[in-house]
Design a protein around this motif. Structure first.
Motif, short mmCIF file in Angstrom:
data_model
loop_
_atom_site.label_atom_id
_atom_site.label_comp_id
_atom_site.label_asym_id
_atom_site.label_seq_id
_atom_site.Cartn_x
_atom_site.Cartn_y
_atom_site.Cartn_z
N GLY A 6 -32.54 75.87 19.45
CA GLY A 6 -31.86 77.01 20.07
C GLY A 6 -30.61 76.59 20.81
O GLY A 6 -30.33 75.41 20.99
N ARG A 65 -28.20 78.62 26.01
CA ARG A 65 -28.58 79.89 26.63
C ARG A 65 -30.03 80.23 26.34
O ARG A 65 -30.80 80.62 27.24
N GLU A 66 -30.45 80.07 25.10
CA GLU A 66 -31.82 80.39 24.72
C GLU A 66 -32.82 79.48 25.43
O GLU A 66 -33.87 79.94 25.91
N GLU A 81 -33.15 80.60 29.02
CA GLU A 81 -33.98 81.79 29.15
C GLU A 81 -35.47 81.45 29.04
O GLU A 81 -36.30 82.01 29.76
N ARG A 82 -35.80 80.51 28.15
CA ARG A 82 -37.20 80.09 28.04
C ARG A 82 -37.67 79.40 29.32
O ARG A 82 -38.79 79.63 29.79
N SER A 121 -25.48 73.67 22.72
CA SER A 121 -26.89 73.52 23.06
C SER A 121 -27.09 72.60 24.25
O SER A 121 -28.14 71.96 24.39
#
Length: 408
Positions: A356, A359-360, A363-364, A378
């Motif tokens: 991911g 940003r992803e 968020e996780r 990334s």
């Protein structure tokens, strides 16, 4: 005209489809209401470990007792006079900050970008008055992938198109060379060069650390060329890397040091240009100023910040805990981490793009109670408060491993 939506909660106003805030940031969807130390709490009572620390503005954690006490004491006495009059806190703050940074004189401002803008003006004025550069021909050499702020002048020498696009025409007088490339820097410097302006470690670029000897080379080159070495220590300074200033890792003394973020203790914006008298004496009354720069409240908090750093405790903590951070990231190589760069309690972590974007991943981690922020691609940044405990840091690293290896 639409009636004010004062009946809506702060969270509803912030997360509304048609927000009232200009969309110049893309925050994670968490609404913080309280904080203490390394922890923040959202409006629903959820707790998160803050691994960003306000991009180093919160080096001493949220609401550090000594800083809060200093602010409270000053709030009861005096908050602002403007620089039309003296105040009883500013000279003492300047003296302590100059001693801490090994300089002679301090120009107080508010935000980091103001410190950079002030540093540019000082360098140009020095170029004309001291070096003898012909009028309006002074140049400043900067590094590609820099981040010094987002004012019109500063984005003029940014290589980040997101920061630049749509904001021209741009301010002339800057030459951009690759970071960590002494040969390119030497080729760009000439008789019109007033200064070389660089970050000792490039934060926004992903905590990019130059090769050993680069900062020493910059110092030697600028001395030979008769121009100033201006070090932007706004993110890297004040304990973050295990030294008071990041340039100290190579025992380098710049001509000008730019400070901000942590200087305000996470309470008020405080920044400064610290330099020798030979440099800062080029400014005369009326040539530069700021209504709030050096206000008594800022000076009181700034003095308390300097007092914390004078003990050496936070520099030691950054060094010791930085070892834990580095070892933890090293153990994640091949487990979702493709690479990392770290110095003290500061790291840029390159996540396997297959897992991911930055940003992803951020968020996780947020969903698991850890707050970080992505930078380009990334890559995520880790910059916890220097008050974080070893156990809290291990918890954050364990959560990162969980997110990368198990998903969330």
């Amino acid at each position: 005209m639409t009636a004010p939506s004062s009946h809506r909660t702060s969270a509803e106003l912030i997360l509304a489809e048609e927000p009232v805030l200009a969309h110049n940031y893309h925050p994670l969807p968490v609404v913080v209401a309280r904080a203490e130390g390394a922890w923040v709490e959202d409006v629903e009572g959820g707790r998160y470990l803050d691994m960003l620390a306000g991009y180093s503005a919160l080096n001493f954690g949220h609401r550090h007792p000594a800083l809060i006490e200093a602010a409270h004491r000053q709030l009861d006495r005096l908050t602002l006079t403007s620089r039309a009059f003296h105040n009883d806190r500013l000279a003492g703050f300047a003296e302590r900050l100059a001693a801490l940074t090994g300089t002679d004189m301090v120009l107080p401002m508010n935000t980091g970008a103001e410190a950079v803008e002030s540093g540019i003006k000082v360098a140009r004025k020095w170029g004309y008055d001291v070096k003898g550069v012909p009028a309006d021909r002074a140049t400043i050499v900067v590094a590609a992938d820099n981040f010094h702020g987002r004012t019109t002048t500063i984005v003029s020498f940014s290589t980040d198109e997101t920061a630049r696009a749509g904001f021209g025409p741009f301010t002339p007088g800057f030459r951009i060379v690759p970071y960590n490339d002494l040969a390119a820097l030497e080729a760009a410097v000439d008789e019109t060069t007033a200064a070389v302006l660089i970050e000792p470690i490039q934060g926004e670029a992903g905590v990019v650390i130059p090769d050993d000897g680069y900062l020493t080379g910059v110092r030697e080159l600028t001395r030979r060329a008769g121009c100033l070495f201006v070090a932007d220590e706004i993110q890297s300074g004040l304990g973050r890397t295990g030294r008071t200033l990041a340039v100290e890792h190579e025992s380098v003394v710049p001509d000008v040091v730019l400070l901000g973020k942590a200087l305000g203790g996470g309470i008020v914006p405080v920044s400064a240009v610290a330099a020798s008298r030979d440099v800062l004496r080029v400014l005369h009354p009326g040539e530069h100023g700021s209504t709030f720069g050096g206000n008594p409240l800022a000076a009181a908090v700034g003095t308390a910040v300097v007092e914390l750093l004078e003990t050496g405790e936070f520099q030691r903590r950054a060094t010791e805990l930085g070892g834990i951070l580095r070892d933890g990231l090293e153990g994640l190589i091949g487990k979702g981490v493709a690479g990392y760069r770290s110095r003290g309690l500061w790291a840029g972590v390159d996540v396997d793009p297959a897992l991911g974007t930055g940003r992803e991943v951020s968020e996780r981690l947020m969903r698991e109670g850890i707050l970080v922020k992505d930078t380009h691609g990334s890559t995520i940044r880790l910059a916890p408060p220097l008050t974080i405990t070893a156990e809290e840091l291990q918890e954050a690293l364990g959560t990162l491993e969980k997110v990368l290896t198990q998903g969330s």
